[in-house]
Every structure is written in C-alpha cells, then in structure tokens.
Scaffold this motif. Structure first.
Motif, PDB file in Angstrom:
ATOM      1  N   ALA A   1      73.385  25.043  16.858  1.00  0.00           N
ATOM      2  CA  ALA A   1      74.187  24.313  17.843  1.00  0.00           C
ATOM      3  C   ALA A   1      73.336  23.899  19.035  1.00  0.00           C
ATOM      4  O   ALA A   1      73.603  22.869  19.686  1.00  0.00           O
ATOM      5  CB  ALA A   1      75.354  25.186  18.308  1.00  0.00           C
ATOM      6  N   ALA A   2      72.282  24.687  19.311  1.00  0.00           N
ATOM      7  CA  ALA A   2      71.381  24.367  20.429  1.00  0.00           C
ATOM      8  C   ALA A   2      70.270  23.408  20.011  1.00  0.00           C
ATOM      9  O   ALA A   2      69.395  23.076  20.820  1.00  0.00           O
ATOM     10  CB  ALA A   2      70.775  25.650  20.988  1.00  0.00           C
ATOM     11  N   GLY A   3      70.286  22.968  18.745  1.00  0.00           N
ATOM     12  CA  GLY A   3      69.299  22.009  18.267  1.00  0.00           C
ATOM     13  C   GLY A   3      67.972  22.608  17.860  1.00  0.00           C
ATOM     14  O   GLY A   3      66.974  21.889  17.706  1.00  0.00           O
ATOM     15  N   LEU A   4      67.917  23.934  17.656  1.00  0.00           N
ATOM     16  CA  LEU A   4      66.657  24.567  17.257  1.00  0.00           C
ATOM     17  C   LEU A   4      66.379  24.285  15.780  1.00  0.00           C
ATOM     18  O   LEU A   4      67.304  24.256  14.960  1.00  0.00           O
ATOM     19  CB  LEU A   4      66.720  26.081  17.500  1.00  0.00           C
ATOM     20  N   PRO A   5      65.110  24.085  15.389  1.00  0.00           N
ATOM     21  CA  PRO A   5      64.762  23.690  14.017  1.00  0.00           C
ATOM     22  C   PRO A   5      64.724  24.877  13.049  1.00  0.00           C
ATOM     23  O   PRO A   5      63.662  25.267  12.543  1.00  0.00           O
ATOM     24  CB  PRO A   5      63.370  23.077  14.187  1.00  0.00           C
ATOM     25  N   VAL A   6      65.874  25.476  12.785  1.00  0.00           N
ATOM     26  CA  VAL A   6      65.925  26.629  11.888  1.00  0.00           C
ATOM     27  C   VAL A   6      67.023  26.418  10.854  1.00  0.00           C
ATOM     28  O   VAL A   6      68.092  25.891  11.154  1.00  0.00           O
ATOM     29  CB  VAL A   6      66.186  27.944  12.665  1.00  0.00           C
ATOM     30  N   GLY A   7      66.735  26.837   9.614  1.00  0.00           N
ATOM     31  CA  GLY A   7      67.720  26.716   8.543  1.00  0.00           C
ATOM     32  C   GLY A   7      68.166  28.042   7.988  1.00  0.00           C
ATOM     33  O   GLY A   7      69.023  28.093   7.094  1.00  0.00           O
ATOM     34  N   SER A   8      67.590  29.136   8.482  1.00  0.00           N
ATOM     35  CA  SER A   8      67.956  30.472   8.016  1.00  0.00           C
ATOM     36  C   SER A   8      67.663  31.485   9.115  1.00  0.00           C
ATOM     37  O   SER A   8      66.921  31.196  10.071  1.00  0.00           O
ATOM     38  CB  SER A   8      67.159  30.845   6.760  1.00  0.00           C
ATOM     39  N   THR A   9      68.238  32.663   8.974  1.00  0.00           N
ATOM     40  CA  THR A   9      67.978  33.728   9.946  1.00  0.00           C
ATOM     41  C   THR A   9      66.503  34.110   9.942  1.00  0.00           C
ATOM     42  O   THR A   9      65.916  34.401  10.988  1.00  0.00           O
ATOM     43  CB  THR A   9      68.849  34.961   9.640  1.00  0.00           C
ATOM     44  N   ARG A  10      65.896  34.112   8.750  1.00  0.00           N
ATOM     45  CA  ARG A  10      64.470  34.440   8.652  1.00  0.00           C
ATOM     46  C   ARG A  10      63.629  33.473   9.480  1.00  0.00           C
ATOM     47  O   ARG A  10      62.714  33.876  10.203  1.00  0.00           O
ATOM     48  CB  ARG A  10      64.022  34.421   7.188  1.00  0.00           C
ATOM     49  N   GLU A  11      63.953  32.172   9.390  1.00  0.00           N
ATOM     50  CA  GLU A  11      63.206  31.175  10.161  1.00  0.00           C
ATOM     51  C   GLU A  11      63.421  31.375  11.659  1.00  0.00           C
ATOM     52  O   GLU A  11      62.501  31.191  12.464  1.00  0.00           O
ATOM     53  CB  GLU A  11      63.641  29.765   9.754  1.00  0.00           C
ATOM     54  N   LEU A  12      64.636  31.790  12.029  1.00  0.00           N
ATOM     55  CA  LEU A  12      64.919  32.056  13.437  1.00  0.00           C
ATOM     56  C   LEU A  12      64.074  33.220  13.951  1.00  0.00           C
ATOM     57  O   LEU A  12      63.509  33.166  15.046  1.00  0.00           O
ATOM     58  CB  LEU A  12      66.408  32.337  13.616  1.00  0.00           C
ATOM     59  N   VAL A  13      63.994  34.282  13.147  1.00  0.00           N
ATOM     60  CA  VAL A  13      63.197  35.456  13.522  1.00  0.00           C
ATOM     61  C   VAL A  13      61.722  35.066  13.648  1.00  0.00           C
ATOM     62  O   VAL A  13      61.016  35.489  14.577  1.00  0.00           O
ATOM     63  CB  VAL A  13      63.390  36.593  12.494  1.00  0.00           C
ATOM     64  N   GLU A  14      61.244  34.228  12.718  1.00  0.00           N
ATOM     65  CA  GLU A  14      59.843  33.779  12.764  1.00  0.00           C
ATOM     66  C   GLU A  14      59.585  32.937  14.001  1.00  0.00           C
ATOM     67  O   GLU A  14      58.515  33.039  14.626  1.00  0.00           O
ATOM     68  CB  GLU A  14      59.514  33.004  11.487  1.00  0.00           C
ATOM     69  N   LEU A  15      60.565  32.091  14.376  1.00  0.00           N
ATOM     70  CA  LEU A  15      60.405  31.259  15.562  1.00  0.00           C
ATOM     71  C   LEU A  15      60.339  32.126  16.822  1.00  0.00           C
ATOM     72  O   LEU A  15      59.536  31.877  17.732  1.00  0.00           O
ATOM     73  CB  LEU A  15      61.569  30.265  15.655  1.00  0.00           C
ATOM     74  N   ALA A  16      61.171  33.179  16.857  1.00  0.00           N
ATOM     75  CA  ALA A  16      61.127  34.106  17.989  1.00  0.00           C
ATOM     76  C   ALA A  16      59.777  34.814  18.057  1.00  0.00           C
ATOM     77  O   ALA A  16      59.219  35.024  19.142  1.00  0.00           O
ATOM     78  CB  ALA A  16      62.254  35.120  17.882  1.00  0.00           C
ATOM     79  N   ALA A  17      59.247  35.174  16.875  1.00  0.00           N
ATOM     80  CA  ALA A  17      57.957  35.870  16.826  1.00  0.00           C
ATOM     81  C   ALA A  17      56.822  34.995  17.349  1.00  0.00           C
ATOM     82  O   ALA A  17      55.807  35.503  17.846  1.00  0.00           O
ATOM     83  CB  ALA A  17      57.657  36.304  15.393  1.00  0.00           C
TER      84      ALA A  17
END
Length: 405
Positions: free
Chosen positions: A270-286
């Motif tokens: 919803a915030a427009g971040l380029p993620v398609g899965s929770t794993r990708e979100l965790v990697e982006l945070a890392a």
C-alpha cells in the motif's frame, strides 16, 4: 516397591540427559538402593536402550562401568509443516538428523494432498538414511494452527482451510507407532530448549504468516486445557489510524491482522514498496531501506505491547523470537524491546532477555523430533519396552502396544 526416582524411565532419562554415567552415579542421584538401580539398568540394557562401555574414574575402588544411551535403538520422523513449505527429517533417538528434505507445498490444498506429499518425502529420507518404516518408533509433526494435542486434530485453524477435525495421525498408519501432532510454535519451543532441555520459563514467539507463542514452564511446554495456550495472534490490539482491520478469524484488530507477515506485506505494498512476498520485505529491511525498517519496527512495537502484558503476567526468564518475519532481526527486535521494557513492571523485566532464535530454520524439525522421542520414551512407554521374561528389541516390544495420537 520401586523408589519413584529410580523407575526405569527416570533412570533412562538421567543417562540420556547426561546427569549420570554409571550405576554408582544413578544410586547417588536417586537415593535408591544399588540392587534396585542395577536391576532396572539391566532391564534397560536388555531392552536395547542402554549400553555399557568403557571405564570411569576410580575413587579408590574398582573403576565404574560407564553407561550410555543407545540412540541407534530406533529412529523417528520429524515433520515441520508450514503454510508454503514442509521439512521432513529422520533422526536417531538423540534427535541427531540422519537425513532431511524440504519441499514447497500449499497448506490450503487440504490434508489429503499435503500429507500424501509428506509421506512421499518421509519415504525419501528413510531410504537416504538406510532405514525402513519398521524402524520408525514415533512420528512428530508441527502444523501452523491450533491442535487438540490428545487427538492430533486441528480445530478451526484460520490458515489451514479444510483441515478442521482431520485426524492427522491416521496419515501415518503405515508406521504402526505413536504419532504426536501439535501447533508449530509449541514444537519450535521444544526445539529452542534443545536436546539437553531447560528448567527456565520461556516464551517462544513465532512471527510469520501468523503470530503464535510457545509457553515453556520449568522447561516443559504448557499447552493449556485443550491445547490452545499461547494463541496470542488473536489478542485484540488498537488499529493504526483507528480504522478496524478484519482478521482471517472473523474478528477485528487481532495482533496477527495488524502486525503479522501478511499485514506487513499489505502495508508495504500500500505504501508502494517493491515487494511481492514477506521474504522480499525482510530482505529489503536487511538492506537498510528506511520505509521498510519503519514498518518492521512499528510491527515490533505492536507485538511488544502484547508481550509486555505477558511478561507482567508470566514473568519469563527470556523471550525468543522466531519465524520468517523475526529474521528481519534488529529493527523488529528494537520495536519489541522498546514496548516490552517500557510497559513491563520493573521487577518482571529486570533480568528479561529478548533475542532472535539462533537457528529458526532448524527448531521446527528438532522440536518435532524431540516431541516424538519424549513420547516414545515417556514413563509408561519405557515400562512397556522392558522385557518381561526374555530380552527383545525395543521397537518390537512397542509395536502394536502403544496408543496412537
């Protein structure tokens, strides 16, 4: 009458956990007579559960003969069943992994297809380990939903459509042995305690697709009256912005719906971040992405408000975070610690340790193996394994005589 601390099961447990290494140490540990201990040890040796080998240090007399647990007396199947993947391992009776394999699955396909895949993988690991179904002493399986532990049946699991009231143990009938099924977080809690066990009070919190908590009291998993203790994912929390969020369970503003993996992914997209899965979100945070870090930290704060209440109520020694989202590490932990230490009573939080699991990918399999082993070697089962008249292998003694869960 056998001294209660010198039952066959108790003596076996002392040797298995390294508390005693000889008959003399068992006598000193239990306070039972030498004859009682020796008779029980001889029975355990005859059953193939203990072995003699080597000599210990002498304290002035004849050096004692050392005892050791025979972990090769059988094997167990350990199944870590998740929403999108499953890991199956075969271990010896000390939970040492002999072979393991993982594979993608979709839990929503239902128990028939999913457990058929588990059975296929189980046959693969048994063959790789050089074992047969007849060698399997017990099966342990963790599933991502509430389970009635006494029957191994899931009860209205929110993220397991089609699984309600399915008798999971029936899928393992070919092994003719006890089958233990439990919520995956309870199983992970066993894995976090490890083979050596613990005497601590611990909360093991899994943050993945859902959020759950394994409660460890004096080193033992506490399941509650029906097996649903620790289901913190459906505790109500304030919704961000004041707008209610509907949870999969049908209620509004559940912790899982606000701060679970699915919620994080929803908010990130919803915030427009380029993620398609929770794993990708965790990697982006890392990788240190600012907006993603803030999302994860906020989720940590929300989870921490619930954990603070648990800390005030339960006063654990430590909290261990595990699961896919927990692998985000520092930002999630920072949010959790901020809320827990800020909201907990000073006495309850004074010595509290909050960490991320050292081996989140392994704790599910290890815990499932330990659950199966502890069930196979509990007091009642060990008594059945002891030879009445003639020695016999442990596996044959138990076959057909133990209840299946």
């Amino acid at each position: 009458m056998v001294h209660p601390s010198a039952s066959a099961g108790a003596l076996l447990h002392h040797v298995r956990t390294g508390r005693a290494h000889s008959r003399a140490e068992l006598v000193a540990l239990t306070g039972a007579s030498r004859n009682t201990v020796s008779a029980r040890v001889d029975q355990l040796i005859a059953a193939g559960l203990l072995e003699e080998g080597g000599r210990g240090w002498s304290t002035g007399g004849r050096p004692p003969t050392l005892l050791q647990f025979n972990a090769r007396a059988g094997c167990v199947l350990a199944v870590d069943l998740g929403v999108t993947s499953v890991d199956v391992a075969v271990t010896d009776l000390s939970a040492q992994v002999l072979a393991t394999v993982g594979h993608p699955i979709d839990i929503a396909e239902g128990p028939g297809p999913v457990l058929a895949e588990v059975d296929r993988l189980a046959q693969l690991v048994l063959a790789e380990a050089g074992r047969t179904p007849a060698d399997v002493c017990a099966v342990g399986i963790g599933v991502p939903g509430p389970v009635e532990f006494s029957t191994g049946r899931p009860v209205h699991p929110p993220i397991m459509p089609g699984w309600h009231d399915f008798p999971i143990p029936s899928a393992f009938a070919r092994y003719d042995c006890p089958v233990y099924a439990d919520n995956d977080v309870n199983v992970m809690a066993l894995g976090e305690m490890g083979v050596a066990g613990s005497v601590e009070d611990v909360l093991v919190v899994k943050v993945g697709t859902g959020i759950g908590c394994g409660i460890v009291v004096d080193g033992r998993v506490y399941r509650g009256a029906q097996g649903s203790a620790g289901d913190i994912g459906h505790i109500s929390v304030p919704a961000p912005g004041g707008r209610p969020v509907v949870c999969r369970c049908g209620n509004e503003n559940c912790l899982e719906a606000i701060a679970g993996g699915g919620a994080l992914l929803r908010d990130a997209q919803a915030a427009g971040l380029p993620v398609g899965s929770t794993r990708e979100l965790v990697e982006l945070a890392a990788r240190g992405d600012g907006p993603t870090l803030e999302l994860v930290r906020d989720a940590g704060r929300t989870i921490g408000t619930v954990l603070a209440s648990l800390v005030n109520f339960f006063n654990p020694h430590r909290i261990v975070m595990t699961g896919g989202v927990a692998q985000a590490g520092a930002p999630l932990l920072a949010g959790i610690r901020e809320a827990v230490y800020g909201r907990s009573l000073p006495l309850a939080a004074r010595a509290l340790d909050i960490t991320v699991s050292d081996a989140p990918d392994l704790s599910g399999r290890l815990g499932a193996a330990l659950m199966a082993i502890e069930g196979f070697l509990d007091e009642e089962s060990v008594t059945r394994l002891l030879p009445a008249d003639e020695p016999g292998p442990a596996r044959a003694a138990l076959r057909g005589s133990s209840p299946t869960r």
